[in-house]
Design a protein around this motif. Structure first.
Motif, short mmCIF file in Angstrom:
data_model
loop_
_atom_site.label_atom_id
_atom_site.label_comp_id
_atom_site.label_asym_id
_atom_site.label_seq_id
_atom_site.Cartn_x
_atom_site.Cartn_y
_atom_site.Cartn_z
N GLU A 50 3.53 98.86 -80.16
CA GLU A 50 4.17 98.67 -78.85
C GLU A 50 5.00 99.89 -78.49
O GLU A 50 4.96 100.36 -77.34
CB GLU A 50 5.04 97.42 -78.86
N ASP A 51 5.75 100.43 -79.46
CA ASP A 51 6.53 101.64 -79.21
C ASP A 51 5.59 102.81 -78.85
O ASP A 51 5.85 103.56 -77.92
CB ASP A 51 7.36 102.02 -80.44
N ALA A 52 4.52 102.92 -79.62
CA ALA A 52 3.57 104.02 -79.39
C ALA A 52 2.91 103.89 -78.02
O ALA A 52 2.68 104.90 -77.34
CB ALA A 52 2.52 104.04 -80.50
N LEU A 53 2.61 102.65 -77.60
CA LEU A 53 1.98 102.45 -76.30
C LEU A 53 2.87 102.95 -75.18
O LEU A 53 2.40 103.60 -74.23
CB LEU A 53 1.64 100.97 -76.08
N GLN A 54 4.17 102.69 -75.28
CA GLN A 54 5.10 103.18 -74.25
C GLN A 54 5.10 104.70 -74.22
O GLN A 54 5.10 105.32 -73.15
CB GLN A 54 6.51 102.65 -74.52
N GLU A 55 5.06 105.32 -75.40
CA GLU A 55 5.04 106.78 -75.46
C GLU A 55 3.73 107.33 -74.90
O GLU A 55 3.73 108.37 -74.22
CB GLU A 55 5.25 107.24 -76.91
N VAL A 56 2.62 106.65 -75.18
CA VAL A 56 1.33 107.09 -74.66
C VAL A 56 1.35 107.07 -73.13
O VAL A 56 0.92 108.02 -72.48
CB VAL A 56 0.18 106.21 -75.21
N PHE A 57 1.88 105.98 -72.55
CA PHE A 57 1.88 105.91 -71.10
C PHE A 57 2.87 106.90 -70.48
O PHE A 57 2.67 107.36 -69.35
CB PHE A 57 2.11 104.47 -70.61
N THR A 58 3.91 107.25 -71.21
CA THR A 58 4.79 108.32 -70.74
C THR A 58 4.00 109.63 -70.68
O THR A 58 4.10 110.38 -69.71
CB THR A 58 6.01 108.47 -71.67
N ARG A 59 3.20 109.86 -71.72
CA ARG A 59 2.36 111.06 -71.74
C ARG A 59 1.33 111.03 -70.61
O ARG A 59 1.02 112.06 -70.02
CB ARG A 59 1.67 111.21 -73.08
N VAL A 60 0.77 109.85 -70.35
CA VAL A 60 -0.20 109.73 -69.26
C VAL A 60 0.47 110.13 -67.94
O VAL A 60 -0.10 110.88 -67.15
CB VAL A 60 -0.77 108.29 -69.17
N TRP A 61 1.67 109.64 -67.71
CA TRP A 61 2.39 109.97 -66.47
C TRP A 61 2.62 111.47 -66.35
O TRP A 61 2.43 112.07 -65.30
CB TRP A 61 3.72 109.22 -66.44
#
Length: 182
Positions: A50-61
């Protein structure tokens, strides 16, 4: 809402590159569960995923402008981004300490010989059942349920329509279940 087709994912990424928050929400809704599956499979725990998913979507943005649709599908880019991030997290983990006194206090949780033999027999049964499937269908089942690939990606990989891929997977799972119940 249904899962987006690769072309829709590409369009969403293009809109996100222009800072479109609605596109970001739509992509998170559509791609989030699949990416979560990839991250859980690699990282092993839901909380870390879950933590990693938030970081991934930050990178996507931040990096959506780097996505090049001529180099591959949008979902493939997202899965690669997630996979690479998860591997980076694994590499950053601190190695466990080799404290002999602490190790002596830990109970041996290794499976006993009997448990290992049973597990080995079950694994053989599963492998034998996979062998009853046509190779392309077995590959599709492994891709969907072991590698976390989307139906869209699998349909493209096997050059078949999306609904045909869904039918392949459903029928293959039924055949596997029948084989395992014998």
């Amino acid at each position: 809402m249904t899962a987006t087709a690769p072309t829709d994912t590409c369009l969403l990424l293009e809109r996100i590159a222009r800072q479109d928050r609605a596109a970001f929400r739509a992509l998170y809704h559509d791609a989030g569960p699949k990416l979560m599956g990839v991250l859980v499979r690699i990282l092993g725990t839901r909380s870390e995923a879950e933590d990693a998913l938030q970081e991934v979507f930050t990178r996507v943005w931040l990096r959506a402008g780097r996505f090049d649709p001529s180099r591959g599908a949008g979902m493939t880019w997202l899965v690669a981004l997630s996979r690479n991030h998860a591997i980076d997290r694994l590499r950053a983990r601190k190695p466990e300490q080799n404290d002999d006194d602490a190790a002596a206090l830990i109970a041996d949780t290794a499976p006993r010989a009997e448990s290992r033999l049973i597990a080995k027999g079950e694994a053989r049964r599963v492998t034998d059942c996979f062998d009853t499937l046509e190779p392309a269908r077995a590959d599709a089942v492994r891709g969907a349920y072991l590698d976390g690939l989307s139906y869209d990606v699998l349909a493209l990989r096997h050059s078949i329509p999306l609904n045909t891929m869904r039918t392949w997977l459903r029928r293959s799972l039924l055949k596997l279940r029948e084989c395992l119940e014998q």
